[in-house]
Design a protein around this motif. Sequence first.
Motif, PDB file in Angstrom:
ATOM      1  N   MET A   1     -22.623 -11.527  25.796  1.00  0.00           N
ATOM      2  CA  MET A   1     -22.464 -11.215  27.728  1.00  0.00           C
ATOM      3  C   MET A   1     -22.328  -9.699  26.866  1.00  0.00           C
ATOM      4  SD  MET A   1     -20.081 -12.998  29.474  1.00  0.00           S
ATOM      5  CE  MET A   1     -18.871 -13.247  28.943  1.00  0.00           C
ATOM      6  N   PHE A   2     -21.798  -9.104  25.996  1.00  0.00           N
ATOM      7  CA  PHE A   2     -21.446  -7.733  25.044  1.00  0.00           C
ATOM      8  C   PHE A   2     -22.330  -7.145  24.349  1.00  0.00           C
ATOM      9  CE2 PHE A   2     -17.855  -9.699  27.880  1.00  0.00           C
ATOM     10  CZ  PHE A   2     -17.471  -9.309  28.458  1.00  0.00           C
ATOM     11  N   ALA A   3     -23.101  -8.285  23.477  1.00  0.00           N
ATOM     12  CA  ALA A   3     -22.994  -7.464  22.553  1.00  0.00           C
ATOM     13  C   ALA A   3     -24.674  -6.923  22.518  1.00  0.00           C
ATOM     14  CB  ALA A   3     -23.395  -8.826  21.211  1.00  0.00           C
TER      15      ALA A   3
ATOM     16  N   SER B   1     -29.566  -5.673  27.619  1.00  0.00           N
ATOM     17  CA  SER B   1     -29.315  -6.871  29.338  1.00  0.00           C
ATOM     18  C   SER B   1     -28.266  -7.578  30.139  1.00  0.00           C
ATOM     19  CB  SER B   1     -30.368  -7.093  28.864  1.00  0.00           C
ATOM     20  OG  SER B   1     -30.294  -8.123  27.858  1.00  0.00           O
ATOM     21  N   TYR B   2     -27.839  -8.126  28.776  1.00  0.00           N
ATOM     22  CA  TYR B   2     -26.533  -8.928  29.284  1.00  0.00           C
ATOM     23  C   TYR B   2     -25.575  -8.379  29.533  1.00  0.00           C
ATOM     24  CZ  TYR B   2     -28.778 -13.641  27.356  1.00  0.00           C
ATOM     25  OH  TYR B   2     -30.136 -14.135  26.985  1.00  0.00           O
ATOM     26  N   ARG B   3     -25.317  -7.230  28.650  1.00  0.00           N
ATOM     27  CA  ARG B   3     -23.767  -6.069  29.139  1.00  0.00           C
ATOM     28  C   ARG B   3     -24.038  -5.952  30.230  1.00  0.00           C
ATOM     29  NH1 ARG B   3     -23.889  -4.167  24.632  1.00  0.00           N
ATOM     30  NH2 ARG B   3     -25.359  -1.749  25.234  1.00  0.00           N
ATOM     31  N   LYS B   4     -25.424  -5.004  30.724  1.00  0.00           N
ATOM     32  CA  LYS B   4     -25.148  -4.481  32.095  1.00  0.00           C
ATOM     33  C   LYS B   4     -24.633  -5.663  32.913  1.00  0.00           C
ATOM     34  CE  LYS B   4     -28.371  -2.378  34.959  1.00  0.00           C
ATOM     35  NZ  LYS B   4     -29.785  -2.077  35.085  1.00  0.00           N
ATOM     36  N   ARG B   5     -25.328  -6.376  33.210  1.00  0.00           N
ATOM     37  CA  ARG B   5     -24.911  -7.812  34.282  1.00  0.00           C
ATOM     38  C   ARG B   5     -23.918  -8.343  34.228  1.00  0.00           C
ATOM     39  NH1 ARG B   5     -30.101  -9.225  32.222  1.00  0.00           N
ATOM     40  NH2 ARG B   5     -31.765  -9.625  33.748  1.00  0.00           N
ATOM     41  N   SER B   6     -22.869  -8.191  33.028  1.00  0.00           N
ATOM     42  CA  SER B   6     -21.439  -8.906  32.748  1.00  0.00           C
ATOM     43  C   SER B   6     -20.736  -7.822  33.750  1.00  0.00           C
ATOM     44  CB  SER B   6     -21.349  -8.959  31.476  1.00  0.00           C
ATOM     45  OG  SER B   6     -21.695  -9.980  30.455  1.00  0.00           O
TER      46      SER B   6
ATOM     47  N   LEU C   1     -21.648  -5.446  35.648  1.00  0.00           N
ATOM     48  CA  LEU C   1     -21.686  -5.622  37.184  1.00  0.00           C
ATOM     49  C   LEU C   1     -20.912  -7.290  37.656  1.00  0.00           C
ATOM     50  CD1 LEU C   1     -25.585  -4.901  37.843  1.00  0.00           C
ATOM     51  CD2 LEU C   1     -24.111  -3.605  38.454  1.00  0.00           C
ATOM     52  N   ALA C   2     -21.784  -7.856  37.135  1.00  0.00           N
ATOM     53  CA  ALA C   2     -20.362  -8.651  37.664  1.00  0.00           C
ATOM     54  C   ALA C   2     -18.256  -9.189  37.384  1.00  0.00           C
ATOM     55  CB  ALA C   2     -20.861 -10.827  36.916  1.00  0.00           C
ATOM     56  N   LEU C   3     -18.566  -8.834  36.663  1.00  0.00           N
ATOM     57  CA  LEU C   3     -17.386  -8.544  36.328  1.00  0.00           C
ATOM     58  C   LEU C   3     -16.372  -7.311  37.207  1.00  0.00           C
ATOM     59  CD1 LEU C   3     -16.836  -8.883  32.532  1.00  0.00           C
ATOM     60  CD2 LEU C   3     -15.885 -10.335  34.412  1.00  0.00           C
ATOM     61  N   GLY C   4     -17.485  -5.918  37.573  1.00  0.00           N
ATOM     62  CA  GLY C   4     -16.793  -4.694  38.007  1.00  0.00           C
ATOM     63  C   GLY C   4     -16.927  -5.154  39.442  1.00  0.00           C
ATOM     64  N   THR C   5     -17.815  -6.044  40.271  1.00  0.00           N
ATOM     65  CA  THR C   5     -17.732  -6.465  41.500  1.00  0.00           C
ATOM     66  C   THR C   5     -16.596  -6.950  42.340  1.00  0.00           C
ATOM     67  OG1 THR C   5     -19.945  -6.049  41.409  1.00  0.00           O
ATOM     68  CG2 THR C   5     -18.989  -7.206  43.647  1.00  0.00           C
ATOM     69  N   THR C   6     -15.906  -7.900  40.961  1.00  0.00           N
ATOM     70  CA  THR C   6     -15.461  -8.909  41.345  1.00  0.00           C
ATOM     71  C   THR C   6     -13.685  -8.345  41.132  1.00  0.00           C
ATOM     72  OG1 THR C   6     -16.282 -10.890  40.684  1.00  0.00           O
ATOM     73  CG2 THR C   6     -14.000 -10.628  40.528  1.00  0.00           C
TER      74      THR C   6
END
Length: 312
Positions: free
Chosen positions: A260-262, A265-270, A272-277
């Motif tokens: 998710m962080f490596a 493309s996954y990092r951006k989604r992660s 966004l999801a974690l930041g919003t929550t």
Amino acid sequence: MEAPVDRHRGGKREFNFYNLFMVLAMSFGSMGYGYSASIIATTLAQPTFIKYFELDTRSDATSLISTMNGLYQAGGLLAVFSISWFADTWGRKAAISASAVITLVSGALLAGSVNITMFIVFRFTSGAGAFMILSAVPIWMNEVVPPKNRGMLVDLHGAALLFGYALATWIGYGFYFYTAESSNTWRAPLAFQCLPVAILLAMMPWLPESPRYLLMKDRFEEAEATLNKLHAPEEAAVELVQIRNQMQIDKVLPTSYWAMFARPSYRKRSFLALGTTCSIQFSGILVINNYGPTIYANLGYSTERQLLLQGG
């Protein structure tokens, strides 16, 4: 026979009332989370609760109240990591059922607590069950509702969750006026959190397993039958093709948490999801949700007004 085209045809989409029944049944789990998460605020304001656990005279009362709330969140934090494994191993229905059972048992034992230690222990398990069901219900909903109606139907999860929040507050407010001689009137609002998840468990035999999970386990005929029950025949065929194609793609993608962080493309989604929550939780909403009446008490409001303001 011509293979189904791998796209949905809006003109062929068919909505049936089984879809609505299914999502409404699932939303009882969402309501159970909302109620479980919110009932502590009015419980802490109930005079009978304070008296029963001597929170008005104990020197460590503030620490005990903080522990009640802190362990609820801690239970939820630890338990949510089990949902993806549980749902992929045993099925979406099993994950929901296990979460509902934990919430049901915890709610009953919270209502029946005979000492502060018992109450605190089952606040931890209540948080675990509630956050598990909060995570499991949307997964299940997303995988069984028609794609065209997915936004509208899955919104019922959020609506039911918020209804549970509000219901807990107003039931707590109502029981404040129950003036029986017994000192146990604080128990009934806590016990009520068992009702939504009990209804969900009762409806479980009539609810479908996720077609995606069935295909993961090579149960092709069951997946096809489930999709035919959920959609019009042509759309069921299209959905089946899409799910199988997506699963083939998923098999070659990395699945570790590190991925998710490596990968950018996954990092951006992660983020966004974690930041919003996280931004929602950091807004102070938990302080109002868990300690609203306590804050209003320190501002000089009466118990009735504390509970009424919390309802607002």
